[in-house]
Write a protein that holds these residues in place. Structure first.
Motif: not given
Ligand SMILES: [Zn+2]
Length: 343
Positions: A75-102
């Motif tokens: 998993p270090r080589h990619y991110i399937d950003i589209d599985v997180y829904g519409d506009s996830a590329i902009y909405k995904m928390p940028r920092y690891w801790q926040q992303a883990v919480e979400k």
């Protein structure tokens, strides 16, 4: 040999030729990106990196080799950003801790972590520079270069990473291996000098975002061209390492490359400049230590040992390099191929 037996033998031979070789950015592109990054470094760094240019070039592909041997590597080589829904590329928390919480760590690991892993590697490289640990500086530089380059590949940002969901299986290796191997000799690789990065985590996300925005063209142009090319014009056969392999034909590759209008070149240039800038930023953050010294004997032995382990690991990487045809077309293709062999 009877005619029937020969036909069966040829049929089998054709079957064996089908898989395409290829891995992330292809070994060729990864090595070239790490190598060219060296030349954009400032004088205080370039002498050291030039001395070890063979190391950072050859080991640019280690993370891909490791995918079979090391749990949690894939998993270090990619991110399937589209599985997180519409506009996830902009909405995904940028920092690891926040992303883990979400989303939870399990979910993030399941769909890839490349932007966060780049930031983690940058931190480790800074630590290695602080410790003036030549082995670690070189090892992490080579690895970091790999992950940054992967983040620049559009197909590393989607669940449809090999076109498997849209009937375009094989497109992964086509874009990132076949095209640069065939056509990158004419690319302009003069990128600007390495530049300090204020916010490495956000920069890693910029890479993923620009790659993801290019994804639509990557898939659409291949689909359009496939409608214009007959099956036997789309693919051809080449001999590599004494094996005949099926490849996208050079006519199809060129047509696709033209339609992409410099996209592969732009992404490679972006990768080269960003790799150098991350190395440089880590060095600056570590207080610009004087770089000297050589790789230790232990490290050389460790590398040799790892190389042996890489290929026989139990972890199956997801398939990115194969271009399988749908069964019916496959059979037609095999018949064509056999007829040619008989001639
Ligand atoms: Zn990779």
């Amino acid at each position: 040999m009877t005619a029937a037996f020969r036909i069966i033998a040829l049929f089998l031979a054709c079957w064996l030729l089908l898989p395409l070789s290829g891995a992330a950015w292809g070994f060729f592109a990864h090595q070239r990106i790490n190598r060219l990054a060296v030349f954009t470094l400032p004088p205080d760094m370039v002498t050291f990196y030039k001395k070890h240019i063979r190391y950072v070039t050859e080991n640019a592909v280690n993370p891909d080799r490791r995918r079979y041997a090391v749990e949690g590597e894939a998993p270090r080589h990619y991110i399937d950003i589209d599985v997180y829904g519409d506009s996830a590329i902009y909405k995904m928390p940028r920092y690891w801790q926040q992303a883990v919480e979400k989303y939870s760590e399990d979910t993030l690991m399941a769909y890839g972590i490349v932007p966060w892993h780049i930031n983690r590697m940058k931190y480790q490289l800074t630590e290695a520079f602080r410790a003036r640990n030549v082995d670690r500086i070189l090892r992490i530089s080579a690895d970091l270069g790999h992950y940054i380059a992967d983040a620049c590949v559009p197909l590393h940002t989607t669940h449809n990473y090999n076109g498997q969901l849209t009937g375009q299986r094989g497109i992964h290796g086509f874009w990132e291996s076949r095209l640069p191997e065939l056509l990158s000799d004419n690319y302009d690789f003069f990128v600007g000098p390495a530049a300090y990065i204020e916010q490495p985590q956000l920069r890693a996300w910029d890479l993923v975002t620009s790659a993801h925005l290019a994804l639509d063209s990557v898939l659409r142009f291949e689909r359009e061209l496939t409608q214009q090319f007959d099956e036997d014009k789309k693919y051809s056969f080449e001999v590599r390492n004494n094996q005949t392999v099926r490849v996208y034909s050079s006519a199809f590759s060129r047509a696709y490359h033209d339609k992409l209008n410099g996209q592969v070149e732009r992404q490679m240039r972006l990768a080269i400049q960003t790799v150098a800038s991350f190395w440089y930023t880590a060095w600056v953050d570590a207080g610009q230590p004087h770089l000297t010294g050589d790789i230790s004997e232990e490290e050389r032995n460790l590398l040799k040992m790892e190389e042996k382990e890489y290929d026989k690991g139990p972890h199956k990487a997801r398939e990115e390099g194969e271009a399988s045809l749908p069964p019916k077309q496959l059979q037609q293709h095999m018949v064509l191929c056999c007829v040619r062999e008989e001639d």
